[in-house]
Scaffold this active site. Sequence first.
Site, PDB file in Angstrom:
ATOM      1  N   HIS C  78       0.844  -1.191   0.000  1.00  0.00           N
ATOM      2  CA  HIS C  78       0.000   0.000   0.000  1.00  0.00           C
ATOM      3  C   HIS C  78       0.878   1.239   0.000  1.00  0.00           C
ATOM      4  CE1 HIS C  78      -2.948   2.993   1.292  1.00  0.00           C
ATOM      5  NE2 HIS C  78      -2.206   3.246   2.339  1.00  0.00           N
ATOM      6  N   ASP C 107       6.583  21.781 -26.355  1.00  0.00           N
ATOM      7  CA  ASP C 107       6.576  20.437 -25.763  1.00  0.00           C
ATOM      8  C   ASP C 107       7.684  20.413 -24.709  1.00  0.00           C
ATOM      9  OD1 ASP C 107       6.545  17.489 -25.322  1.00  0.00           O
ATOM     10  OD2 ASP C 107       5.356  17.480 -27.150  1.00  0.00           O
ATOM     11  N   TRP C 143       7.100   0.095   3.767  1.00  0.00           N
ATOM     12  CA  TRP C 143       7.609   0.803   2.582  1.00  0.00           C
ATOM     13  C   TRP C 143       8.982   1.397   2.859  1.00  0.00           C
ATOM     14  CZ3 TRP C 143       8.979   5.696   0.826  1.00  0.00           C
ATOM     15  CH2 TRP C 143       8.859   6.745   1.744  1.00  0.00           C
ATOM     16  N   SER C 171      12.997   6.271 -13.869  1.00  0.00           N
ATOM     17  CA  SER C 171      11.930   7.040 -14.487  1.00  0.00           C
ATOM     18  C   SER C 171      11.872   8.447 -13.907  1.00  0.00           C
ATOM     19  CB  SER C 171      10.598   6.319 -14.254  1.00  0.00           C
ATOM     20  OG  SER C 171       9.521   7.175 -14.484  1.00  0.00           O
ATOM     21  N   SER C 172      11.939   8.542 -12.577  1.00  0.00           N
ATOM     22  CA  SER C 172      11.862   9.860 -11.943  1.00  0.00           C
ATOM     23  C   SER C 172      13.034  10.734 -12.326  1.00  0.00           C
ATOM     24  CB  SER C 172      11.843   9.708 -10.428  1.00  0.00           C
ATOM     25  OG  SER C 172      10.662   9.102 -10.009  1.00  0.00           O
ATOM     26  N   HIS C 255      13.327  11.919   3.422  1.00  0.00           N
ATOM     27  CA  HIS C 255      12.681  13.150   3.810  1.00  0.00           C
ATOM     28  C   HIS C 255      12.455  14.089   2.629  1.00  0.00           C
ATOM     29  CE1 HIS C 255      10.572  15.611   6.431  1.00  0.00           C
ATOM     30  NE2 HIS C 255      11.073  16.587   5.713  1.00  0.00           N
ATOM     31  N   TYR C 259       8.778  15.910   0.579  1.00  0.00           N
ATOM     32  CA  TYR C 259       8.600  17.259   0.037  1.00  0.00           C
ATOM     33  C   TYR C 259       8.411  17.227  -1.460  1.00  0.00           C
ATOM     34  CZ  TYR C 259       9.225  18.947   4.618  1.00  0.00           C
ATOM     35  OH  TYR C 259       9.009  19.162   5.952  1.00  0.00           O
ATOM     36  N   SER C 270      -1.675  27.171  -5.287  1.00  0.00           N
ATOM     37  CA  SER C 270      -1.307  28.571  -5.515  1.00  0.00           C
ATOM     38  C   SER C 270      -1.804  29.085  -6.847  1.00  0.00           C
ATOM     39  CB  SER C 270       0.211  28.738  -5.456  1.00  0.00           C
ATOM     40  OG  SER C 270       0.700  28.272  -4.230  1.00  0.00           O
ATOM     41  N   HIS C 304      14.906  13.014  11.930  1.00  0.00           N
ATOM     42  CA  HIS C 304      13.741  13.089  12.810  1.00  0.00           C
ATOM     43  C   HIS C 304      12.840  11.871  12.610  1.00  0.00           C
ATOM     44  CE1 HIS C 304      11.675  15.564   9.423  1.00  0.00           C
ATOM     45  NE2 HIS C 304      11.099  14.395   9.433  1.00  0.00           N
ATOM     46  N   HIS C 305      13.143  11.057  11.610  1.00  0.00           N
ATOM     47  CA  HIS C 305      12.423   9.797  11.478  1.00  0.00           C
ATOM     48  C   HIS C 305      13.049   8.724  12.350  1.00  0.00           C
ATOM     49  CE1 HIS C 305      10.273  11.231   7.846  1.00  0.00           C
ATOM     50  NE2 HIS C 305      11.386  11.894   7.624  1.00  0.00           N
ATOM     51  N   LYS C 333       3.595  30.175   3.779  1.00  0.00           N
ATOM     52  CA  LYS C 333       2.765  29.805   2.633  1.00  0.00           C
ATOM     53  C   LYS C 333       1.294  29.753   3.020  1.00  0.00           C
ATOM     54  CE  LYS C 333       4.332  27.164  -0.604  1.00  0.00           C
ATOM     55  NZ  LYS C 333       4.836  28.193  -1.492  1.00  0.00           N
ATOM     56  N   ARG C 452       1.964   1.073  15.030  1.00  0.00           N
ATOM     57  CA  ARG C 452       1.588   0.940  13.627  1.00  0.00           C
ATOM     58  C   ARG C 452       2.070  -0.385  13.081  1.00  0.00           C
ATOM     59  NH1 ARG C 452       5.678   4.948  10.366  1.00  0.00           N
ATOM     60  NH2 ARG C 452       4.664   3.990   8.608  1.00  0.00           N
TER      61      ARG C 452
END
Lengths: 378, 171, 533
Positions: C78, C107, C143, C171-172, C255, C259, C270, C304-305, C333, C452
């Site tokens: 998932h 393009d 994950w 791909s990314s 991390h 973002y 926006s 922080h994870h 923001k 969890r």
Amino acid sequence: MNKNRLMRVLVGASVVGYEGGAWADELNLTYGATSIMHDVYGLHMFVLYICCAIGIVVFSAMGYSMYAHRKSVGAVASQFHENTRVEILWTIIPLLILIGMAIPATATLIRMYDTGGEDLAIEVRGYQWKWQYKYLDEDRKNALSFFSNLSTTQDEIHNRSAKGEFYLLEVDKPLVIPTKKKVRFLITGNDVIHSFSVPDFGIKRDAVPGILNDVWAIVDEPGIFRGQCSELCGKDHGFMPIVVRAVPQDEYDAWYGAQQTAYAEREQMAGQTFTASQLMTLGEQVYSKNCVACHQADGKGVPPVFPALAGSKIATGDQAPHIKQILEGVPGTAMQSFAAQLNAAEIAAVVHYERHSWGNSTDDVTQPIDVLNLVSAQ
Amino acid sequence: MLVVGMFGFGFALVPLYGVLCKITGLGGRTGDLYVYDPVTVKLDASRLVKVNLLTNTNDGMSWTFRAEQRVLRVHPGELNEAKFYVRNTTDRVMAAQAIPSLAPGSAAEYFHKTECFCFSRQVLGPGEELEMPMRFFVSSDLPRNLDSISLSYTLFDVTQLAADGQIATGA
Amino acid sequence: MSAVIETHHDDHAHGPAKGITRWLFTTNHKDIGTLYLWFSFTMFLIGGCMALVIRTELFQPGLQFVDPAFFNQMTTNHGLIMVFGAIMPAMVGLANWLVPLMIGAPDMALPRLNNLSFWILPFAFGLLISTLFMEGGGPNFGWTFYAPLSTTYAPSTVTFFIFGVHMMGASSIMGSINIIATILNMRAPGMTLMKMPLFVWTWLITAYLLLAVMPVLAGVVTMMLFDVHFHTSFFNAAGGGDPVMFQHIFWFFGHPEVYIMILPAFGVVSQIIPTFARKPLFGYDSMVYAVASIAFLSFIVWAHHMFTVGMPLAGQLFFMYATMLIAVPTGVKVFNWVATMWRGSMTFETPMLFSIAFVILFTIGGFSGLMLAMTPVDFQYQDTYFVVAHFHYVLVPGSLFGIIAAVYYWLPKWCGRMYDESLGKLHFWLSFIGVNVTFFPQHFSGLAGMPRRVPDYPLQFADFNMISSIGAFVFGFSQVFFLFILIKTIRSGKSATARVWDGAHGLEWTVPSPAPYHTFTHPPTVTDAEAHS
């Protein structure tokens, strides 16, 4: 010291927000059983209140705007699109709020990292899927070590019987510690990463194989405190809880003494290895004192009330069920539990004797450690 | 360009991480062999530091492994010896590696070993046993509030790794 | 006043090819955008089914439907599918459709690379999903796949998992190179960087983030591969390696990754709020700086994870402070969006509803994130449902609502037809209610101590789990309803005008609806009216 006073004020303010009872158990962090956890709870409520306050301000502004600045009520759009002063303000003010939060958080964290002055050290080792606790003692020979397994039954888990009050939060052998003493937990893992967590103490630390982590707690009052493994560790990650029983020092000493005695006996016996002929000799003695009345000297028994042992499935099949039968007895029959009457060496011997007499001839040799392993696995 | 660089960075993190851990003592990594020079090392007789010694065998490793003394109380600056006992309880030749870890991590930079079985692999035949000394001292500039150090050795089976030529040394 | 459109010079001789070859070989950014969007929706529904398996099992205490080993495969896949198969490709799909249109380019800079970037994905996910049916089961280590659970103790399908991740990463990376090249090189004359729509800015910065951290992910899974197959010891303490190092390298990617998933949604919102408030975006310049600072800060907060892993005090404090700092530009923001609404002349069409819900609910997710940043309290929250609530708030009413808002907003431009506004509003309300009923109670379960990644739980967590499961089904149903709305729109919606929304500004609104197959074959003139809004 200023920071401590600040913490006391915060805790005091947030006790107002604390409500006792089961309802709070479902909604919020626990207030806890240690001074550190009280601080943590206070810090949590403090930050929560600030976030709520900011949320109320911002969402009210949005709500008002969505109401008053609608096209449908004739609002005409202004075209302003920048204001440096306002932008600076709403950068600086949040920054100041953050600093205000960071100060008590830093103080609490520094307190948590003050590791000196331990009274007792216990090694906590995470296994798939249970915990092992080892009390570190001056004298190696008295090191007390045991496993703590989930004691909720499979029937409860698979919905075949009603679930108990501490469903998934109960173990066969809880960790026992004294109150009002600095107990250090030295945490590591045996296979994959687990995590040792006791919310009431404010502690949670990963159990990493090959690495030693440490946390400490000073528990104020006696009680039973429960936590769960907090790092995915395989299929039974949700089934390896932590239960800690905190008791006054004298009760702890008594408990520890009893454990040491039992442990010493176990150690002594576990180390013994008998030869097959020694087992047969001892086994015959045990059998003739405890078993012959029902199962007869020729092992043929008096069926159906007293089953035969010669050629029986139990004495020619796997060793473990055979040992278990003698340890536990068979409820509803005349076969009683012998665990209290016979020590591990005697049970091992009689099992061995039964498996090698009257034509029975298995190829295992039952040692006291086999009996002890079954006892501790239950 | 950037992509290749970042990929390399990912891998470079491995030795970087090791260097950073050594410098800062993160993760409780103790250092390599340290030479004890009685002239320069100061003895602090005013306090005792409790040293807890923990031994474990990792998953799948069935050797017997224990410290002869579970707790030592030492003066900073004083050279001490701890004895460990290991026995191969299986019926084949195996190689073992002891991996140390120290808690609290901040104490690691003050803990020095002048001799340790963890610096090398131990190869034992079936039933073979060995007594292994470890010599250490705690440096006298250990902060005063750190009065207890726990050192754990975890014994791993590295027979396969050794066979593959991956040299495992203590870190 | 309005941009001069020179579409009559377009050469229409090369319209789209016919049949399946059109989609296999297309190099057109609009087609590829469409492919990405439909692919991501499919993956979203698959990942959603896995979520429903999870929530079904968690409906009541006890094990009723699946065994714990399979449950772990569900939670793992998932997460993988939603992160890498739904959110990220959807954002790339939006970029493909919108970036050239918004900057006046014909393009993307590298159209054939664009095609390859997309077509890798069905293969990668086919491989990943097929592992569920292989011997030993699919990935079951979360994950975040921490070692050694994902190396020494992993099922044999871990190798396919690693290949899948490599493909998705490739791909990314290729997509990001394309986006950066396009934005930096192909803007129409007059479209300076500070005149670009904010969506383009957010994607420019996101693309740089992707380039920086995807290779690190590739590195860490390669190290895993070596540990599993070649007996190296990157993460194996036996050979001198370190399981904690895995977490450092993973989260150094992980991390910025989160973002990467949210910045384009910031860009979407926006664009949408100014349109429906009929007012320019408040503080455009500081919005750009805020996104840039968030991106920069995202590189220095990864641990922080890992607050419970046993870092020294100095490390914990540094990461706590750096993480708290991110609240500042993020707050800027949020305030700017509210200031955009303030004294506007608002209407509440479906895109605006989703955007406003984004601002409110993402902010709530931000609050729980701020609480998580406080290290001593994080020890209580870590690995509980409080974390699950936090990231679902920022990802579902955050990223996902941003994507849905974008689809409602630009769909008329893409297919030339208006969606049914009443149905859209119904979808919104069902989603809004569903998402809150599902995830708000999870804050409480987490605070009360529910861990969890567990298929079963102690009795005090039962009530909120039941509520959460009901919400999940409502939410799931409402997304199937969304599919229905989309198909209905595409087949039989009312025709849309070029401008579509009377408050809309931007070059994309100067071309007809549906946008012609080739647009801006000659660069348009950029006027202030169509510059950033």
